[in-house]
Write an enzyme that holds these catalytic residues in place. Structure first.
Site, PDB file in Angstrom:
ATOM      1  N   SER A 159       1.424  -5.033  -2.498  1.00 12.05           N
ATOM      2  CA  SER A 159       0.375  -5.249  -1.253  1.00 12.05           C
ATOM      3  C   SER A 159      -0.227  -6.599  -1.200  1.00 12.05           C
ATOM      4  O   SER A 159       0.456  -7.557  -1.104  1.00 12.05           O
ATOM      5  CB  SER A 159      -0.614  -4.344  -1.403  1.00 12.05           C
ATOM      6  OG  SER A 159      -1.589  -4.234  -0.690  1.00 12.05           O
ATOM      7  N   ASP A 411       4.929   3.222   5.306  1.00 13.73           N
ATOM      8  CA  ASP A 411       3.661   2.242   5.114  1.00 13.73           C
ATOM      9  C   ASP A 411       3.096   1.381   6.095  1.00 13.73           C
ATOM     10  O   ASP A 411       4.116   0.652   6.912  1.00 13.73           O
ATOM     11  CB  ASP A 411       4.132   1.305   3.901  1.00 13.73           C
ATOM     12  CG  ASP A 411       3.022   0.501   3.652  1.00 13.73           C
ATOM     13  OD1 ASP A 411       1.900   0.688   3.881  1.00 13.73           O
ATOM     14  OD2 ASP A 411       3.318  -0.420   3.084  1.00 13.73           O
ATOM     15  N   HIS A 436       3.440   3.043   0.553  1.00 10.66           N
ATOM     16  CA  HIS A 436       3.158   1.814   0.032  1.00 10.66           C
ATOM     17  C   HIS A 436       3.589   1.402  -1.192  1.00 10.66           C
ATOM     18  O   HIS A 436       3.519   2.144  -2.209  1.00 10.66           O
ATOM     19  CB  HIS A 436       1.631   1.542   0.237  1.00 10.66           C
ATOM     20  CG  HIS A 436       1.223   0.317   0.093  1.00 10.66           C
ATOM     21  ND1 HIS A 436       1.281  -0.692   1.131  1.00 10.66           N
ATOM     22  CD2 HIS A 436      -0.086  -0.280  -0.547  1.00 10.66           C
ATOM     23  CE1 HIS A 436       0.603  -1.766   0.924  1.00 10.66           C
ATOM     24  NE2 HIS A 436      -0.581  -1.407   0.009  1.00 10.66           N
TER      25      HIS A 436
END
Length: 483
Positions: A159, A411, A436
């Site tokens: 991320s 995601d 994710h």
């Protein structure tokens, strides 16, 4: 605060077991390093203590690699617990593991309790300052650990942490040998990615579970607006949704809708194939579990919102231990919501929008002017939406090398990721069944074949990068004297 060399020693040895799903224990030593608050000028000479975690169990002293996690917006122990891939492959590569905490998160607060009190203290919360912290930390580790000076460093991150891992390789290629950048939305900025792409993927996740599910959520926004128009409706929501705090004004209603938006988004992000507690304790494939409750979009407004609450309870009260619905808490408290809110108001400006037709959300256009007004009111700062692409290159990163960008198609952040390889050393890996940064999590019997293959490809590139570093040191060409 006075500093002594002893403050650089290992201060704590911690054992953390993942009790919710995975049963292995990860162990580390905790240390702190004295860092400059401002790496880029000499006007501020303040320092602070940056926390980092180290495990050298499998490290091959004298050249074994360093696997370095570029900490993101939260407590670093939380990310260490949820990045099992690094732990899984440490023995195979003979690697030292380091998890570096991002400034202004966890225990790494430059101004202690005052860190968030004023922009004059908080203004040093930037990705550039964080990368400089990481560079200083690696220089320190290499200089103080016998045999580490020649160790190649592989950065890992997911991320925002994945963005930092990629940017570390781009900005500090002499320090970082290669980077695994998982679910890293380095293109989720103005002019690079359409603002509606994110919400479309979230909607696709719910529609894949059930078209009726997405339609129920789409209709819930209007139902909420109708019911919450008066005090009787607000009281109905309080009792039927078991709210911890009753709704009063229009701001509370807006906050509730923001909370709902984040819940649906978070569920799409962590739609893992096994029970996990990354953002909240959740069952396997939580989107499917939610959609099992959202089955009839033709219900009247009150009945439809009763359905919505049943679906929400999968996210907000899967354990059955929650006393009431707290709409002020978005996710695990280990995440630093305040810090990220500030960063989103400065350099991490990632436009989001929706039309309520091609997605399941309430229609909301992207309006930078209104966004900037909120930032100025809350933090006394003006956003710089083009700052990150200018500093790090945006789409123009072909001069860099040795980065793997992995993205799962479940995601929503994949819309801002690098999904096509840019060269033979800037590699894109697509994981069709991946949520994710699933590839950074520990191996699990329920992992889909695509993530298993993705990890194998990542290991191949890590091995290639390490080998090329050793080979390059041996093959230095001779110098020429001409004249």
């Amino acid at each position: 605060m006075s500093w002594s060399p002893s403050m650089h020693r290992m201060l704590l040895f911690a054992f953390i077991c993942l009790l919710f799903h995975h049963t292995q224990c990860y162990s580390w030593k905790t240390a702190f390093l004295k860092q400059q608050v401002d790496h880029f000028s000499f006007a501020n000479q303040d320092t602070y203590a940056q926390r980092y975690l180290v495990n050298s169990t499998y490290w091959k002293r004298g050249g074994g690699p360093i696997f370095f996690y570029t900490g993101n917006e939260g407590d670093i122990e939380w990310f260490a617990q949820n990045t099992g891939f690094m732990w899984d492959i440490a023995e195979e590569f003979g690697a030292m593991l380091i998890f570096a905490e991002h400034r202004y998160y966890g225990q790494s607060l430059p101004y202690g309790n005052k860190s968030y009190s004023d922009a004059k203290y908080l203004g040093y919360l930037t990705s550039e300052q964080a990368l400089a912290d990481f560079a200083e930390l690696l220089a320190y580790v290499k200089s103080t650990n016998s045999g580490a000076a020649e160790s190649p460093v592989i950065a890992f991150g997911g991320s925002y942490g994945g963005m930092l891992a990629a940017w570390m390789r781009i900005k500090y290629p002499h320090i970082i040998t290669g980077a695994i950048a998982a679910s890293a939305p380095i293109l989720q900025f103005t002019g690079l990615t359409p603002c509606d792409a994110f919400n479309r993927v979230v909607t696709a996740d719910f529609s894949s579970a059930s078209a009726e599910c997405a339609e129920t959520i789409r209709k819930s926004w209007k139902a909420l607006s109708k019911i919450l128009v008066n005090d009787d409706g607000k009281e109905w929501i309080r009792t039927h949704w078991n709210l911890c705090v009753p709704l009063k004004g229009t701001e509370d209603v807006a906050n509730l809708k923001d909370w709902l938006t984040n819940v649906w988004t978070n569920l799409a992000m962590v739609n893992y194939p096994y029970p996990a507690n990354f953002l909240a304790p959740l069952p396997a494939y939580p989107v499917k579990a939610v959609c099992e409750h959202l089955t009839n979009s033709t219900l009247d407004d009150h009945s439809l919102l009763d359905e919505i609450f049943k679906g929400l309870s999968v996210y907000a009260n899967f354990t059955g231990q929650t006393q009431c619905l707290d709409v002020s808490q978005q996710a695990d408290q280990s995440l630093g919501d305040m810090g990220w809110d500030f960063q989103a108001c400065t350099e991490m400006v990632m436009p989001m929008c929706g039309d309520g037709i091609n997605d399941m959300f309430e229609a909301q256009p992207w309006n930078l002017e209104k966004y900037a007004e909120k930032c100025l009111k809350k933090w006394k700062v003006n956003p710089r939406p083009l700052m990150a692409p200018l500093i790090y290159g945006g789409r123009n990163i072909s001069s860099s090398s040795n980065i793997v960008f992995s993205n799962g198609l479940l995601d929503p952040w994949s819309t801002g990721g690098v999904t096509k390889s840019l060269s033979d050393s800037l590699i894109a890996i697509i994981i069709p069944e991946g949520a994710h940064h699933l590839d950074l999590r520990a191996a699990d019997p329920n992992d889909p074949p695509s993530v298993i293959k993705a990890r194998e490809i990542e290991k191949q590139f890590i091995s290639k990068w390490i080998s090329s570093t050793k080979r390059d040191r041996k093959e230095i060409p001779k110098s020429f004297i001409v004249g």
